[in-house]
Design a protein around this motif. Structure first.
Motif, mmCIF file in Angstrom:
data_model
loop_
_atom_site.group_PDB
_atom_site.id
_atom_site.type_symbol
_atom_site.label_atom_id
_atom_site.label_comp_id
_atom_site.label_asym_id
_atom_site.label_seq_id
_atom_site.Cartn_x
_atom_site.Cartn_y
_atom_site.Cartn_z
ATOM 1 N N THR A 3 7.858 7.738 -5.202
ATOM 2 C CA THR A 3 6.874 7.577 -4.453
ATOM 3 C C THR A 3 7.196 8.063 -2.678
ATOM 4 O OG1 THR A 3 7.348 5.340 -3.250
ATOM 5 C CG2 THR A 3 5.263 5.808 -5.735
ATOM 6 N N TRP A 4 5.594 8.372 -2.612
ATOM 7 C CA TRP A 4 6.022 8.855 -0.817
ATOM 8 C C TRP A 4 6.904 7.542 0.247
ATOM 9 C CZ3 TRP A 4 5.990 12.649 2.188
ATOM 10 C CH2 TRP A 4 6.276 12.153 3.768
ATOM 11 N N GLN A 5 6.484 6.241 -0.341
ATOM 12 C CA GLN A 5 7.513 4.958 0.882
ATOM 13 C C GLN A 5 8.568 5.140 0.397
ATOM 14 O OE1 GLN A 5 5.927 2.668 2.600
ATOM 15 N NE2 GLN A 5 7.948 2.987 2.986
ATOM 16 N N ASP A 6 8.926 5.484 -0.884
ATOM 17 C CA ASP A 6 10.753 6.436 -1.167
ATOM 18 C C ASP A 6 10.677 6.783 -0.099
ATOM 19 O OD1 ASP A 6 9.992 4.698 -4.050
ATOM 20 O OD2 ASP A 6 9.581 5.554 -4.974
ATOM 21 N N THR A 9 11.335 5.546 3.275
ATOM 22 C CA THR A 9 12.620 4.521 2.652
ATOM 23 C C THR A 9 13.826 5.165 3.234
ATOM 24 O OG1 THR A 9 11.609 3.557 1.987
ATOM 25 C CG2 THR A 9 13.469 2.848 2.077
#
Length: 147
Positions: A3-6, A9
């Motif tokens: 995902t974009w959050q991954d 991070t």
């Protein structure tokens, strides 16, 4: 599925461990690559949009790094983004690609590089299709099609 959050991070706290490393000097890369491929992959250049037929080529297969043969993408994840560069929704594995914060050209982006040899591939954006919402916007010259 990444995902974009991954991606954020990884770019902020560290990338997945690569399956192997390939490290060469600039002169060794220059001997291996043609001038334009060297410019894009080793000097973080960008090819002109629509300069490759790869944008509209949708057939089964896989895409590997032109520098080190690291498997990057599966054609099943390729889509027509209309940007003029080949686009994918997911890498072939979490360990295929490394992510670097890129604030060049007065933009805030995430650079995508080969996690094995650090070749510049392109950038990843959060405006791709569902379900991941990711768009890996890649330089066609940085990849080679393999079966």
């Amino acid at each position: 599925m990444l995902t974009w959050q991954d991606i954020l991070t990884f770019a902020q706290t560290g990338n997945p461990t690569p399956p192997r490393r390939v490290e060469k000097s600039a002169s060794e890369w220059q001997l291996q690559l043609d001038e334009h491929t060297f410019y894009v992959t080793r000097l973080k250049g960008t090819e002109r949009p629509h300069s490759s037929g790869s944008c509209t080529l949708f057939e089964p297969g896989k895409y590997a790094c032109v520098c080190c043969d690291n498997l990057l993408f599966d054609a099943d994840e390729k889509f027509d983004s209309g940007t003029g560069w080949p686009s994918f929704t997911q890498p072939s594995s979490k360990e295929s690609i490394a992510y670097i914060m890129d604030n060049s050209h007065a933009m805030q982006r995430i650079e995508a590089v080969c996690n094995v040899c650090d070749a510049h591939l392109g950038h990843v954006f959060p405006d791709g299709p569902a379900p991941s919402g990711l768009r890996y916007c890649m330089n066609a010259i940085a990849m080679k099609k393999c079966d």
